[in-house]
Design a protein around this motif. Structure first.
Motif, PDB file in Angstrom:
ATOM      1  N   PRO A  75     112.295  72.351 -16.602  1.00  0.00           N
ATOM      2  CA  PRO A  75     112.877  73.702 -16.599  1.00  0.00           C
ATOM      3  C   PRO A  75     114.134  73.794 -17.466  1.00  0.00           C
ATOM      4  N   GLY A  80     112.035  79.786 -18.682  1.00  0.00           N
ATOM      5  CA  GLY A  80     112.351  80.849 -17.715  1.00  0.00           C
ATOM      6  C   GLY A  80     113.533  81.691 -18.167  1.00  0.00           C
ATOM      7  N   ASP A  81     114.565  81.034 -18.669  1.00  0.00           N
ATOM      8  CA  ASP A  81     115.741  81.764 -19.172  1.00  0.00           C
ATOM      9  C   ASP A  81     115.374  82.617 -20.381  1.00  0.00           C
ATOM     10  N   LEU A  83     112.485  83.980 -21.029  1.00  0.00           N
ATOM     11  CA  LEU A  83     111.744  85.149 -20.544  1.00  0.00           C
ATOM     12  C   LEU A  83     112.689  86.183 -19.945  1.00  0.00           C
ATOM     13  N   ASP A  84     113.720  85.723 -19.249  1.00  0.00           N
ATOM     14  CA  ASP A  84     114.708  86.646 -18.686  1.00  0.00           C
ATOM     15  C   ASP A  84     115.492  87.363 -19.785  1.00  0.00           C
ATOM     16  N   LEU A 101     102.030  78.585 -15.867  1.00  0.00           N
ATOM     17  CA  LEU A 101     103.475  78.350 -15.847  1.00  0.00           C
ATOM     18  C   LEU A 101     104.054  78.410 -14.444  1.00  0.00           C
ATOM     19  N   ILE A 103     105.545  80.836 -12.798  1.00  0.00           N
ATOM     20  CA  ILE A 103     106.787  81.589 -12.627  1.00  0.00           C
ATOM     21  C   ILE A 103     106.550  82.657 -11.569  1.00  0.00           C
ATOM     22  N   GLN A 107     111.984  84.624  -9.176  1.00  0.00           N
ATOM     23  CA  GLN A 107     112.485  83.371  -9.723  1.00  0.00           C
ATOM     24  C   GLN A 107     112.966  83.588 -11.157  1.00  0.00           C
ATOM     25  N   HIS A 108     112.148  84.184 -11.957  1.00  0.00           N
ATOM     26  CA  HIS A 108     112.449  84.569 -13.334  1.00  0.00           C
ATOM     27  C   HIS A 108     111.623  85.806 -13.611  1.00  0.00           C
ATOM     28  N   HIS A 109     111.733  86.319 -14.809  1.00  0.00           N
ATOM     29  CA  HIS A 109     110.942  87.466 -15.249  1.00  0.00           C
ATOM     30  C   HIS A 109     109.463  87.061 -15.183  1.00  0.00           C
ATOM     31  N   ALA A 110     108.770  87.532 -14.152  1.00  0.00           N
ATOM     32  CA  ALA A 110     107.391  87.122 -13.892  1.00  0.00           C
ATOM     33  C   ALA A 110     106.407  87.909 -14.756  1.00  0.00           C
TER      34      ALA A 110
END
Length: 146
Positions: A75, A80-81, A83-84, A101, A103, A107-110
């Motif tokens: 990670p 994930g960052d 995508l956010d 993935l 996600i 948690q993050h931008h799903a």
């Protein structure tokens, strides 16, 4: 207006040229273009996701391929960052559930959706593109009605 497709490597040598020839007419018929990026390493995949913001892309299809397992194991690589940061809606497309993935919402931008058709990546792409086009068409209707 474009839909970005970011594709990781596949063990069996995915024929992305054939996928492009099959998907481009569908996108063009809906008034969209496809931008296709192949990434062989996780850092390149993350960089492509981040660059979607500069391109003002409307939607992304993400196919991590063999990089999915790396993204989950590392990670700190920042997917994930990324995508956010981009905040662009996306659909994950997969040929095999092991590359998902994972996600989760909150948690993050799903993803809007995750499409896994075991053994048929072409079908996963067609379904993913259909979802993207439908989402974009629905947004266009909402904007025109406002």
């Amino acid at each position: 207006m474009s839909i970005v497709i970011i594709q990781g490597p596949h063990a069996h040598g995915l024929a992305s040229g054939e996928l492009q020839r099959n998907l481009q007419p569908l996108a063009l018929a809906a008034g969209r273009t496809l931008e296709w990026f192949r990434c062989h390493e996780l850092r390149d995949f993350v960089a492509c996701v981040r660059s979607a913001k500069r391109r003002a892309s409307e939607f992304m299809l993400l196919d991590p391929g063999e990089l999915g397992l790396q993204a989950m194991a590392h990670p700190e690589a920042g997917l994930g960052d990324a995508l956010d940061e981009v905040d662009t809606p996306y659909v994950e497309v997969h040929e095999d559930a092991s590359t998902e993935l994972g996600i989760q919402p909150g948690q993050h931008h799903a993803p809007v959706a995750t499409v896994i058709i075991n053994g048929d990546i072409g079908c996963s792409y067609r379904i993913g593109l259909g979802i993207a086009l439908r989402q974009l068409d629905d947004e266009g209707i909402a904007v025109r009605a406002a």
